[in-house]
Each structure stands twice: as structure tokens, then as C-alpha cells.
Write a protein that holds these residues in place. Structure first.
Motif, mmCIF file in Angstrom:
data_model
loop_
_atom_site.group_PDB
_atom_site.id
_atom_site.type_symbol
_atom_site.label_atom_id
_atom_site.label_comp_id
_atom_site.label_asym_id
_atom_site.label_seq_id
_atom_site.Cartn_x
_atom_site.Cartn_y
_atom_site.Cartn_z
ATOM 1 N N ASP A 148 1.406 0.541 8.332
ATOM 2 C CA ASP A 148 1.312 1.633 8.730
ATOM 3 C C ASP A 148 1.144 3.040 7.954
ATOM 4 O OD1 ASP A 148 0.999 0.731 11.358
ATOM 5 O OD2 ASP A 148 3.298 0.974 11.898
ATOM 6 N N TYR A 149 2.056 2.969 6.939
ATOM 7 C CA TYR A 149 2.125 3.845 5.936
ATOM 8 C C TYR A 149 0.769 3.992 5.156
ATOM 9 C CZ TYR A 149 3.077 5.540 0.980
ATOM 10 O OH TYR A 149 2.633 6.093 -0.036
ATOM 11 N N ARG A 188 -2.122 3.218 6.142
ATOM 12 C CA ARG A 188 -3.147 3.702 7.019
ATOM 13 C C ARG A 188 -2.914 5.201 7.166
ATOM 14 N NH1 ARG A 188 -2.259 0.906 10.637
ATOM 15 N NH2 ARG A 188 -0.732 2.133 12.130
ATOM 16 N N GLU A 189 -1.971 5.636 7.387
ATOM 17 C CA GLU A 189 -1.473 7.046 7.649
ATOM 18 C C GLU A 189 -1.477 7.918 6.425
ATOM 19 O OE1 GLU A 189 1.818 7.545 10.256
ATOM 20 O OE2 GLU A 189 1.313 6.012 11.671
ATOM 21 N N SER A 190 -1.153 7.435 5.225
ATOM 22 C CA SER A 190 -0.983 8.434 4.020
ATOM 23 C C SER A 190 -2.288 8.297 3.262
ATOM 24 C CB SER A 190 -0.050 7.852 3.357
ATOM 25 O OG SER A 190 -0.229 6.549 2.634
ATOM 26 N N ASP A 191 -3.276 7.370 3.605
ATOM 27 C CA ASP A 191 -4.478 7.252 2.799
ATOM 28 C C ASP A 191 -4.107 6.645 1.316
ATOM 29 O OD1 ASP A 191 -7.257 6.958 2.853
ATOM 30 O OD2 ASP A 191 -7.350 8.890 1.878
ATOM 31 N N TRP A 207 7.574 9.620 3.750
ATOM 32 C CA TRP A 207 6.906 9.377 4.891
ATOM 33 C C TRP A 207 7.589 9.141 6.203
ATOM 34 C CZ3 TRP A 207 6.055 4.582 7.527
ATOM 35 C CH2 TRP A 207 4.973 4.634 8.391
ATOM 36 N N LYS A 224 8.385 11.248 9.281
ATOM 37 C CA LYS A 224 7.906 10.937 10.520
ATOM 38 C C LYS A 224 9.321 10.767 11.446
ATOM 39 C CE LYS A 224 4.863 7.766 12.676
ATOM 40 N NZ LYS A 224 3.795 6.663 12.649
#
Length: 211
Positions: A110-111, A113-116, A134, A138
Motif C-alpha cells: 500500500d505504501y 502504491r500511495e507514495s510512488d 507515511w 495516514k
């Protein structure tokens, strides 16, 4: 084949072998993990990574550092305890947690994907502390917990956002005790960091300018 030609061939091979050997080395844990100034003096690149995390997520450095100490003792290849079938047959690990931050595989994905941060590795300090920044950021958005509230942040980190909402930690006296310990260490780290941050920043600027 003359001597010069041989050296021309051998030198790159030696360099490549040396780099491969170094890449397999794991950064050792700090000698004095109780003092955040000593940690960053020993591993100055960690301070740079922690500063980057702070700039990106607005999370105070001493909070994830105290949590990381609790989770892995700053060991890059830390693993959770083994699980046992019938109490004595080794049966994998109790979770998929790994590395400095003990991030579980699904949460790490998830990290990424969300942080690129597609090249992130759990055994890389910079990536691990960025992951924790992160997560803490969140947690503030999901459960309204201050980024400075180490006690509640650690409970979220251990129980997950849903578990914290359900207050599952109330049935785990040992976890509450650990969270208080992490919170106490964060306060200590915070005070220590104030005493050496100018020195660390000066060293960082010197390295940036002259190396």
C-alpha cells in the motif's frame, strides 16, 4: 596478451567483485541505540533519510525512531518470531513483517502504491523510515492522532487503524506497557536530538558542499 591489456581487463572485474561484496553487507545496528545523537553520528546517512522523511510527511524524527527501535532494534534484516505447528514443528513466521520497520507485506505494498516509491526495500533505512512517516501521517488522517503522540501512534502501528478504533489494545496490558515505553523513549530521543541537531545539520551541509 601484454601486461597492460591484462590489467585493463582485470581492474574492472576486481571493482565489480568488490561492489558485489559490499552490496551484500548489512548495515550493523548502532552501538548506542539509547542515544539518538550517537545513532546519527555513527550512521550519518540515517539522519539525512530521517530529515527527508520529516520534510515529506511532517513527522517529527524522534517518533518513528523510537518506534523503529522497539520493532527491530535497528536491524535491517529483522524477522518476527517463528510459528510452530503443534507447538514444536517450525511453520514459517507469525507474520510477514520484515526489516527496520517490521512492515507487513500488504501494508508495504500500500505504501509503495500511495507514495510512488516503487523501488523501496524494507531492509533499506531510508525507505523504512519513509514508510513509517507515511503510516504516521495516514494515522493522523484516519484516526485523528497527532503525529507527535507517540503512545497512540504506536498502538495504531501495532493494532492497525481498525484495531485502534475498536480499542483492541485494551485487552492487551502488555502492549499498553510497551506503548508507554516507546513514548518515554521518544521523549528522551526528542530532548537528545535538540542538543545535537545543529551539529548534525552542520555536518550534513558540510558533506553536501564538499563531498
Amino acid at each position: 596478451m601484454n601486461k597492460n591489456t591484462t590489467l585493463t581487463i582485470i581492474k574492472p572485474l576486481i571493482l565489480m567483485f568488490t561492489m558485489l561484496q559490499l552490496s551484500g553487507c548489512t548495515t550493523p545496528p548502532p552501538e548506542n541505540p539509547e542515544n539518538i545523537c550517537e545513532i546519527f553520528r555513527e550512521h550519518h546517512s540515517w539522519y539525512e533519510g530521517a530529515k527527508d522523511m520529516n520534510d515529506r510527511w511532517g513527522v517529527p524524527i524522534h517518533v518513528p525512531m523510537s518506534m523503529m527501535y522497539q520493532e527491530s532494534s535497528f536491524r535491517a534484516d529483522a524477522l518476527p518470531p517463528r510459528d510452530y505447528l503443534f507447538g514444536f514443528i517450525p511453520w514459517g513466521r507469525v507474520s510477514s513483517a520484515y526489516g527496520f520497520s517490521q512492515a507487513k507485506t500488504l501494508t508495504w505494498d500500500d505504501y509503495i502504491r500511495e507514495s510512488d516509491n516503487s523501488g523501496a526495500d524494507r531492509d533499506d533505512f531510508d525507505d523504512a523510515i519513509d514508510f513509517m512517516g507515511w503510516f504516521i501521517s495516514k494515522t493522523q488522517k484516519i484516526n485523528g492522532v497527532s503525529k507527535w503522540d507517540t503512545y497512540s501512534q504506536y498502538l495504531n502501528y501495532h493494532e492497525g487503524w481498525g484495531g485502534f478504533k475498536r480499542k483492541t489494545y485494551n485487552q492487551k496490558a502488555w502492549l499498553v506497557k510497551v506503548a508507554r515505553k516507546v513514548d518515554s523513549r521518544a521523549k528522551t530521543y526528542g530532548g537528545q536530538l535538540k542538543s545535537c541537531q545543529d551539529e548534525l545539520d552542520s555536518s550534513w551541509l558540510w558533506r553536501l558542499m564538499f563531498y
